[in-house]
Design a protein around this motif. Structure first.
Motif, PDB file in Angstrom:
ATOM      1  N   THR A  41      -7.072  -1.201   2.655  1.00  0.00           N
ATOM      2  CA  THR A  41      -8.123  -0.571   3.463  1.00  0.00           C
ATOM      3  C   THR A  41      -7.705  -0.430   4.928  1.00  0.00           C
ATOM      4  N   MET A  42      -6.451  -0.777   5.221  1.00  0.00           N
ATOM      5  CA  MET A  42      -5.957  -0.708   6.595  1.00  0.00           C
ATOM      6  C   MET A  42      -5.386   0.679   6.895  1.00  0.00           C
ATOM      7  N   GLN A  43      -5.552   1.135   8.111  1.00  0.00           N
ATOM      8  CA  GLN A  43      -4.917   2.350   8.633  1.00  0.00           C
ATOM      9  C   GLN A  43      -5.238   3.592   7.808  1.00  0.00           C
ATOM     10  N   VAL A  44      -6.403   3.592   7.175  1.00  0.00           N
ATOM     11  CA  VAL A  44      -6.797   4.735   6.347  1.00  0.00           C
ATOM     12  C   VAL A  44      -6.941   5.994   7.198  1.00  0.00           C
ATOM     13  N   ARG A  45      -7.555   5.835   8.363  1.00  0.00           N
ATOM     14  CA  ARG A  45      -7.743   7.015   9.217  1.00  0.00           C
ATOM     15  C   ARG A  45      -6.406   7.536   9.732  1.00  0.00           C
ATOM     16  N   ARG A  46      -5.490   6.629  10.096  1.00  0.00           N
ATOM     17  CA  ARG A  46      -4.187   7.066  10.610  1.00  0.00           C
ATOM     18  C   ARG A  46      -3.389   7.794   9.537  1.00  0.00           C
ATOM     19  N   ASP A  47      -3.374   7.222   8.319  1.00  0.00           N
ATOM     20  CA  ASP A  47      -2.566   7.788   7.237  1.00  0.00           C
ATOM     21  C   ASP A  47      -3.280   8.916   6.495  1.00  0.00           C
ATOM     22  N   LYS A  48      -4.598   9.055   6.749  1.00  0.00           N
ATOM     23  CA  LYS A  48      -5.410  10.080   6.083  1.00  0.00           C
ATOM     24  C   LYS A  48      -5.379   9.919   4.564  1.00  0.00           C
ATOM     25  N   LYS A  49      -5.219   8.694   4.125  1.00  0.00           N
ATOM     26  CA  LYS A  49      -5.165   8.412   2.694  1.00  0.00           C
ATOM     27  C   LYS A  49      -5.431   6.922   2.490  1.00  0.00           C
ATOM     28  N   MET A  50      -6.122   6.609   1.384  1.00  0.00           N
ATOM     29  CA  MET A  50      -6.348   5.209   1.028  1.00  0.00           C
ATOM     30  C   MET A  50      -5.422   4.838  -0.126  1.00  0.00           C
ATOM     31  N   PRO A  51      -4.424   3.987   0.097  1.00  0.00           N
ATOM     32  CA  PRO A  51      -3.563   3.552  -0.999  1.00  0.00           C
ATOM     33  C   PRO A  51      -4.351   2.711  -1.998  1.00  0.00           C
ATOM     34  N   VAL A  52      -4.334   3.112  -3.244  1.00  0.00           N
ATOM     35  CA  VAL A  52      -4.982   2.361  -4.310  1.00  0.00           C
ATOM     36  C   VAL A  52      -4.262   2.717  -5.601  1.00  0.00           C
ATOM     37  N   ALA A  53      -4.002   1.720  -6.436  1.00  0.00           N
ATOM     38  CA  ALA A  53      -3.245   1.973  -7.666  1.00  0.00           C
ATOM     39  C   ALA A  53      -3.755   1.102  -8.788  1.00  0.00           C
ATOM     40  N   LEU A  54      -3.586   1.599 -10.006  1.00  0.00           N
ATOM     41  CA  LEU A  54      -3.989   0.906 -11.220  1.00  0.00           C
ATOM     42  C   LEU A  54      -2.735   0.401 -11.924  1.00  0.00           C
ATOM     43  N   LEU A  55      -2.696  -0.906 -12.228  1.00  0.00           N
ATOM     44  CA  LEU A  55      -1.536  -1.476 -12.915  1.00  0.00           C
ATOM     45  C   LEU A  55      -1.623  -1.131 -14.401  1.00  0.00           C
ATOM     46  N   LYS A  56      -0.648  -0.356 -14.877  1.00  0.00           N
ATOM     47  CA  LYS A  56      -0.664   0.089 -16.270  1.00  0.00           C
ATOM     48  C   LYS A  56       0.579  -0.306 -17.045  1.00  0.00           C
ATOM     49  N   ASP A  57       1.723  -0.409 -16.372  1.00  0.00           N
ATOM     50  CA  ASP A  57       3.000  -0.576 -17.064  1.00  0.00           C
ATOM     51  C   ASP A  57       3.441  -2.028 -17.203  1.00  0.00           C
ATOM     52  N   LEU A  58       2.723  -2.948 -16.575  1.00  0.00           N
ATOM     53  CA  LEU A  58       3.052  -4.373 -16.655  1.00  0.00           C
ATOM     54  C   LEU A  58       1.816  -5.164 -17.063  1.00  0.00           C
ATOM     55  N   ASP A  59       2.040  -6.292 -17.704  1.00  0.00           N
ATOM     56  CA  ASP A  59       0.911  -7.162 -18.049  1.00  0.00           C
ATOM     57  C   ASP A  59       0.423  -7.937 -16.831  1.00  0.00           C
ATOM     58  N   GLU A  60       1.359  -8.292 -15.929  1.00  0.00           N
ATOM     59  CA  GLU A  60       0.993  -9.039 -14.732  1.00  0.00           C
ATOM     60  C   GLU A  60       2.087  -8.913 -13.687  1.00  0.00           C
ATOM     61  N   ALA A  61       1.701  -9.117 -12.437  1.00  0.00           N
ATOM     62  CA  ALA A  61       2.643  -9.109 -11.316  1.00  0.00           C
ATOM     63  C   ALA A  61       1.958  -9.835 -10.170  1.00  0.00           C
ATOM     64  N   ILE A  62       2.682 -10.017  -9.062  1.00  0.00           N
ATOM     65  CA  ILE A  62       2.059 -10.567  -7.862  1.00  0.00           C
ATOM     66  C   ILE A  62       2.177  -9.541  -6.745  1.00  0.00           C
ATOM     67  N   ILE A  63       1.260  -9.638  -5.801  1.00  0.00           N
ATOM     68  CA  ILE A  63       1.190  -8.684  -4.707  1.00  0.00           C
ATOM     69  C   ILE A  63       0.682  -9.418  -3.461  1.00  0.00           C
ATOM     70  N   SER A  64       0.957  -8.876  -2.308  1.00  0.00           N
ATOM     71  CA  SER A  64       0.565  -9.524  -1.059  1.00  0.00           C
ATOM     72  C   SER A  64      -0.923  -9.862  -1.038  1.00  0.00           C
ATOM     73  N   GLN A  65      -1.233 -11.008  -0.442  1.00  0.00           N
ATOM     74  CA  GLN A  65      -2.628 -11.432  -0.314  1.00  0.00           C
ATOM     75  C   GLN A  65      -3.440 -10.528   0.596  1.00  0.00           C
ATOM     76  N   ALA A  66      -2.755  -9.606   1.312  1.00  0.00           N
ATOM     77  CA  ALA A  66      -3.459  -8.680   2.201  1.00  0.00           C
ATOM     78  C   ALA A  66      -4.198  -7.591   1.432  1.00  0.00           C
ATOM     79  N   TYR A  67      -3.831  -7.400   0.151  1.00  0.00           N
ATOM     80  CA  TYR A  67      -4.430  -6.328  -0.641  1.00  0.00           C
ATOM     81  C   TYR A  67      -5.612  -6.835  -1.456  1.00  0.00           C
ATOM     82  N   PRO A  68      -6.799  -6.240  -1.305  1.00  0.00           N
ATOM     83  CA  PRO A  68      -7.906  -6.557  -2.211  1.00  0.00           C
ATOM     84  C   PRO A  68      -7.559  -6.110  -3.634  1.00  0.00           C
ATOM     85  N   ILE A  69      -7.915  -6.926  -4.599  1.00  0.00           N
ATOM     86  CA  ILE A  69      -7.721  -6.592  -6.013  1.00  0.00           C
ATOM     87  C   ILE A  69      -9.093  -6.547  -6.670  1.00  0.00           C
ATOM     88  N   PHE A  70      -9.295  -5.540  -7.516  1.00  0.00           N
ATOM     89  CA  PHE A  70     -10.584  -5.444  -8.199  1.00  0.00           C
ATOM     90  C   PHE A  70     -10.367  -4.896  -9.606  1.00  0.00           C
TER      91      PHE A  70
END
Length: 420
Positions: A63-92
């Motif tokens: 949710t950071m820098q959305v206005r600057r980048d003019k885009k909200m990065p968001v992705a759905l995990l489909k190809d792996l059963d599990e992974a880890i990602i930075s704690q800065a990213y909300p997961i839902f």
């Protein structure tokens, strides 16, 4: 607002599962193109137990820098059963997949209209962040689950068609590169009797510069011997548009070039009105032009020196830090040959070894033009290009099909707003 529009927050819940005991090792990053990518973060000395676990069919977003980048990065995990990602990213995750399919929700996130709305809600200031509450209050139409499955199936069918064409292009390029190595590295091109030249006793001569033998009649030159080279034009950022209008050129930037060679024809994010390009005709791209990345991109290290081959006429104009290469000689060297040369391992290694390594790794015009290459005789070049024409023609057809398929995807995404 139609009755079937519901807030995103009503159908999702936040997930915060930490990597206790280091049970998950695969670390992912999140790209602005809404995809998971292998992380390039320096994790030396980092407490990986504090990283978040993301599981299949869960989302990560920024949710950071959305206005600057003019885009909200968001992705759905489909190809792996599990992974880890930075704690800065909300997961839902979706609360009830009988009411809302994760794939359908991801389709909504891929719409340009979604990014524009996210940018509108992003707060002011340098970072231009989007509050999580505002994101959850954004709405989308949620039709019956059977309709969602139908839409997702249609979307996946087009995506699979794109993937098959991409695989075909990759195999054709690999075939072309293999033939190039056979002819111009191993010197096993067909002799006048159709037999491999070197292993059949073809005459070889010692070349002092390369410190090896090359076929008689061949020479060692530099790229500048057979091309015209132009630096891309430096457009002012305020001149560029974020969406395509009539009478506009697509602006070809470094991000249009793919690592290992190739052209992302639908990767354009900027456009410029043709009325603002008076006097810039030489920068308007034609089919057969080669475009070279002249700076290693921060988020795509290893792109430096790779080239893309333009497959259409008069739709793109080249931006700064992209080099424009056009054939200029009479020894039979074609743009197809140059594409293979410039993406060969030996050429890239030589070129990158002479790059200017400051804050960014850059190539100058002189460094590019002075890169060594072996120049065959006219007859050999013509014979080689006759083989390439067949392969590249098939690649062109596949590229056009990909472009058409991407247009169909955008049309399908645009129709989501009116789905019942």
């Amino acid at each position: 607002m139609k009755s079937n529009y519901k807030p995103i927050g009503k159908h999702i819940r936040l997930v915060d599962e930490r990597n206790k005991g280091l049970q998950v090792q695969q670390l992912l990053g999140l790209s602005i193109s809404k995809q998971f990518i292998p992380s390039v973060a320096n994790i030396i000395g980092t407490d990986m137990e504090n990283y978040k676990i993301i599981r299949k069919n869960q989302f990560a977003c920024s949710t950071m820098q959305v206005r600057r980048d003019k885009k909200m990065p968001v992705a759905l995990l489909k190809d792996l059963d599990e992974a880890i990602i930075s704690q800065a990213y909300p997961i839902f995750e979706v609360k009830d997949e009988k009411e809302l399919l994760p794939e359908y929700l991801m389709m909504w996130f891929e719409r340009s209209e979604f990014d524009r709305e996210a940018c509108f809600h992003a707060v002011g200031g340098v970072r231009g962040s989007l509050e999580l509450e505002d994101f959850e209050n954004m709405q989308l139409p949620i039709p019956h689950i059977d309709k969602q499955r139908e839409i997702v199936k249609e979307y996946n069918t087009i995506q699979n068609r794109i993937a098959l064409n991409q695989q075909l292009i990759q195999k054709l390029e690999e075939t072309a590169q293999a033939i190039y190595r056979e002819w111009f590295v191993e010197f096993e091109f067909p002799d006048k009797n159709g037999k491999p030249y070197k292993s059949s006793g073809g005459e070889m001569v010692w070349n002092e510069e390369l410190e090896k033998e090359i076929p008689k009649g061949w020479n060692v030159g530099v790229l500048g011997d057979c091309i015209d080279f132009y630096n891309g034009y430096g457009f002012e950022s305020e001149e560029l548009l974020n969406e395509k209008l009539e009478d506009c050129y697509s602006v070809f930037k470094m991000g249009n070039i793919k690592k290992g060679g190739g052209f992302n024809i639908d990767g354009t994010k900027s456009w410029i009105e043709k009325s603002k390009c008076v006097g810039l005709k030489r920068f308007v791209l034609q089919k057969g032009d080669l475009l070279m990345c002249m700076t290693d991109m921060k988020d795509n290290i290893g792109l430096l020196g790779n080239t893309a081959l333009m497959t259409v006429d008069n739709e793109f104009i080249v931006n700064q830090r992209v080099g424009l290469i056009r054939t200029s000689n009479e020894i039979g060297v074609s743009y197809r040959f140059l594409y293979l040369v410039t993406n060969s391992a030996a050429f890239l290694q030589d070129l990158r070894s002479r790059a200017n390594r400051g804050v960014q790794v850059n190539l100058t015009t002189n460094e590019i033009l002075s890169t060594r290459m072996i120049l065959a005789d006219f007859e050999t070049n013509v014979k080689f290009d006759n083989i390439l024409k067949v392969l590249f023609s098939k690649m062109d057809i596949a590229s056009v099909d990909i472009s058409i398929s991407n247009k169909l995807l955008r049309l399908l995404l645009s129709k989501l707003a009116t789905v019942e």
